[in-house]
Design a protein around this motif. Structure first.
Motif, short mmCIF file in Angstrom:
data_model
loop_
_atom_site.label_atom_id
_atom_site.label_comp_id
_atom_site.label_asym_id
_atom_site.label_seq_id
_atom_site.Cartn_x
_atom_site.Cartn_y
_atom_site.Cartn_z
N PRO A 177 9.60 6.39 0.27
CA PRO A 177 8.51 6.79 0.83
C PRO A 177 8.21 5.90 1.87
CG PRO A 177 7.89 5.66 -1.30
CD PRO A 177 9.59 5.68 -1.36
N LEU A 178 7.54 6.46 3.12
CA LEU A 178 7.05 5.69 4.11
C LEU A 178 5.75 6.29 4.20
CD1 LEU A 178 9.99 6.10 6.95
CD2 LEU A 178 9.49 4.09 5.35
N ALA A 179 4.78 5.12 3.95
CA ALA A 179 3.62 5.80 3.57
C ALA A 179 2.30 4.77 4.17
CB ALA A 179 3.23 6.21 2.20
N THR A 180 2.44 4.05 5.24
CA THR A 180 1.51 3.32 5.78
C THR A 180 0.55 3.95 6.79
OG1 THR A 180 2.96 2.21 7.29
CG2 THR A 180 3.11 1.53 5.23
N ALA B 228 -3.19 3.67 -2.29
CA ALA B 228 -3.11 2.86 -3.72
C ALA B 228 -2.32 1.63 -3.61
CB ALA B 228 -2.47 3.79 -4.90
N ARG B 229 -2.93 0.56 -4.30
CA ARG B 229 -2.32 -0.75 -4.30
C ARG B 229 -1.74 -1.07 -5.77
NH1 ARG B 229 -1.97 -3.41 0.30
NH2 ARG B 229 -3.40 -3.07 2.11
N ASP B 230 -2.04 -0.36 -6.75
CA ASP B 230 -1.61 -0.30 -8.07
C ASP B 230 -1.22 1.05 -8.45
OD1 ASP B 230 -4.07 0.55 -8.91
OD2 ASP B 230 -4.94 -1.38 -9.05
N GLN B 231 -0.53 1.05 -9.63
CA GLN B 231 0.02 2.01 -10.30
C GLN B 231 -0.34 1.95 -12.01
OE1 GLN B 231 0.15 4.96 -10.37
NE2 GLN B 231 2.18 5.97 -10.30
N SER B 232 -1.10 3.02 -12.26
CA SER B 232 -1.23 2.93 -13.94
C SER B 232 -0.62 4.18 -14.58
CB SER B 232 -2.93 3.33 -14.05
OG SER B 232 -3.72 2.11 -13.44
N LEU C 94 0.98 -0.93 0.03
CA LEU C 94 0.24 -0.04 0.05
C LEU C 94 0.90 1.19 -0.17
CD1 LEU C 94 -2.91 1.31 0.41
CD2 LEU C 94 -2.30 1.33 2.89
N GLN C 95 0.51 2.23 -0.82
CA GLN C 95 1.19 3.69 -0.80
C GLN C 95 0.09 4.62 -0.53
OE1 GLN C 95 4.16 4.73 -1.02
NE2 GLN C 95 3.87 6.71 -1.41
N VAL D 204 2.15 9.41 -16.36
CA VAL D 204 1.77 8.84 -15.14
C VAL D 204 1.46 9.86 -13.95
CG1 VAL D 204 4.07 8.77 -14.07
CG2 VAL D 204 2.56 7.29 -13.25
N THR D 205 0.31 9.50 -13.24
CA THR D 205 -0.33 10.53 -12.38
C THR D 205 0.05 9.68 -11.11
OG1 THR D 205 -2.13 9.38 -12.01
CG2 THR D 205 -2.26 10.91 -13.76
N PRO D 206 -0.11 10.34 -9.69
CA PRO D 206 0.09 9.62 -8.60
C PRO D 206 -1.04 8.84 -8.25
CG PRO D 206 -0.10 11.93 -8.13
CD PRO D 206 -0.03 11.74 -9.62
N SER D 207 -1.34 7.66 -8.89
CA SER D 207 -2.26 6.97 -8.71
C SER D 207 -3.82 7.59 -8.56
CB SER D 207 -2.24 6.26 -7.20
OG SER D 207 -1.10 5.40 -7.14
#
Length: 419
Positions: free
Chosen positions: A141-144, A29-33, A21-22, A52-55
């Motif tokens: 990144p630390l993002a949890t 987000a768990r995926d990136q398009s 997870l980000q 690309v956008t940030p999810s």
């Protein structure tokens, strides 16, 4: 003007899973398009770009769906038949047709610059003035949202020799919780790592005035865009009163923004991002203005794959000093990359890849596996047969499972932190 002409442009949405997870201030987000852009010239040179956008559209209003639509309908008619070396007049024509949509424009410009480098058999960094360095000290990144898990994640990264700079995503929790969390992580890593924070515009000036000194006391060395992007005046006041470095991100997307921020001294640092500024060349102009105005540079990210990361590095290595490094960490978060040669992280840095253009090659098998929809649009010169866009199975070896990357190297499973 060159004799090279663009034959076709293809834009394909690709959905890539992430390793964990980000969490951003707005979403988890768990995926990136991404939108993978392929531009083919009449003599067979293919340029590759990535938008690309940030999810999702929460950051700047664009999504991968809107990016593909804008490229297909409004940008491609300008590009097909054009000279890829005439980028300045080409982008001016696109700007007259299409306002904004910087992410879509950036991906197309990236592919055109890739063609230039390949045509000349030179890395793009040589065309941008030449490299000053070959690597970038790179943040993770630390993002949890949980300090204990983030400390364990950071320690695993340090042990693996991959990252000793960490940026915490704030704003999803109450300010008091975020400040306590940031302080706990900074104190736990004291003497071993640099800790920064990014509230993603979620605080007002009163909150920032209270929070930043407390985090600074705990060991946080930099705070990114704590207040709304439009509020340059508040950012200037915060920059003047705090010892921690203040970095502006959302508040600078154009060269004109950078002129204002530098004149006001509204930040110590600016986060440079190709996507938000409509391409590598406009971003370089922003960097030049910042450097002339005494604002330090930082290489930001929207979690690009190894393809977009390679293009970012071509710009990054040409820039003046980057005292706080950067955060081109997308390939480490993406579990299934589509580049034949994944980004190389070692000795706490990201390294410049070798090769012409942006120095990235597409893994055709993975591209086919992760593309969202096989029904896609190809724009061709009238009278020419449409290229398939498929070149057969890649002769590159499979990307290895990067088991040396924490969780990979022991990042705890954070499945309980849905955004």
């Amino acid at each position: 003007m060159s004799q090279i002409r663009v034959r076709s442009l293809e834009a394909v949405i690709v959905d890539l899973p992430m390793r964990r997870l980000q969490r951003f201030a707005a979403i988890g987000a768990r995926d990136q398009s991404i939108v993978l852009i392929r531009i083919l010239t009449e003599d067979g040179i293919e340029g590759i770009g990535e938008a690309v956008t940030p999810s999702g559209p929460w950051w700047g209003g664009e999504s991968v769906e809107s990016i593909k639509l804008m490229i297909d309908r409004y940008i491609a008619p300008h590009v097909v038949g054009a000279d890829p070396f005439a980028i300045t007049p080409l982008m001016a024509a696109i700007n007259r047709t299409l306002y904004g949509n910087s992410f879509a424009k950036a991906g197309v410009e990236m592919a055109l610059l890739d063609i230039q480098g390949k045509a000349l058999d030179l890395p793009l960094c040589d065309l941008l003035g030449g490299p000053r360095r070959s690597s970038l000290a790179c943040s993770w990144p630390l993002a949890t949202g949980k300090a204990e898990a983030e400390i364990a994640e950071a320690e695993a990264m340090i042990e693996a020799g991959r990252h000793n700079i960490f940026k915490m995503k704030l704003g999803a929790l109450a300010p008091e919780q975020d400040v306590a969390r940031a302080g706990a992580v900074a104190r736990a890593l004291e003497g071993r790592a640099s800790v920064r924070v990014d509230p993603n515009e979620q605080w007002d000036e009163t909150t920032a005035k209270w929070a930043v000194p407390r985090m600074e006391e705990a060991g946080v060395v930099m705070v990114e865009q704590p207040m709304a992007r439009w509020n340059h005046e508040a950012s200037a006041r915060l920059t003047a009163r705090t010892g921690a470095a203040v970095m502006i991100d959302e508040g600078v997307t154009t060269p004109e923004d950078m002129v204002r921020v530098a004149a006001m001294r509204a930040a110590d640092l600016v986060s440079l991002k190709i996507m938000k500024s409509a391409g590598i060349l406009p971003t370089k102009r922003i960097a030049d203005i910042a450097a002339a105005g005494g604002v330090s540079l930082y290489m930001g990210t929207f979690l690009e794959s190894s393809i977009g990361t390679a293009a970012n590095m071509q710009l990054c290595v040409t820039l003046p000093a980057l005292p706080y490094g950067g955060e081109l960490c997308g390939p480490g978060l993406i579990a299934e990359d589509i580049a034949a040669q994944p980004a190389i992280y070692s000795d706490f840095a990201l390294h410049l890849p070798d090769g012409p253009g942006i120095a990235a090659t597409l893994d055709e098998d993975r591209f086919r596996a992760f593309r969202r929809d096989r029904d896609y649009t190809v724009h061709s010169v009238p009278g020419q047969p449409e290229p398939s866009g498929q070149t057969g199975p890649s002769d590159q070896p499979d990307i290895p499972d990067q088991t040396d990357i924490p969780d990979q190297a022991g990042i705890p499973d954070q499945t309980g932190t849905a955004g």
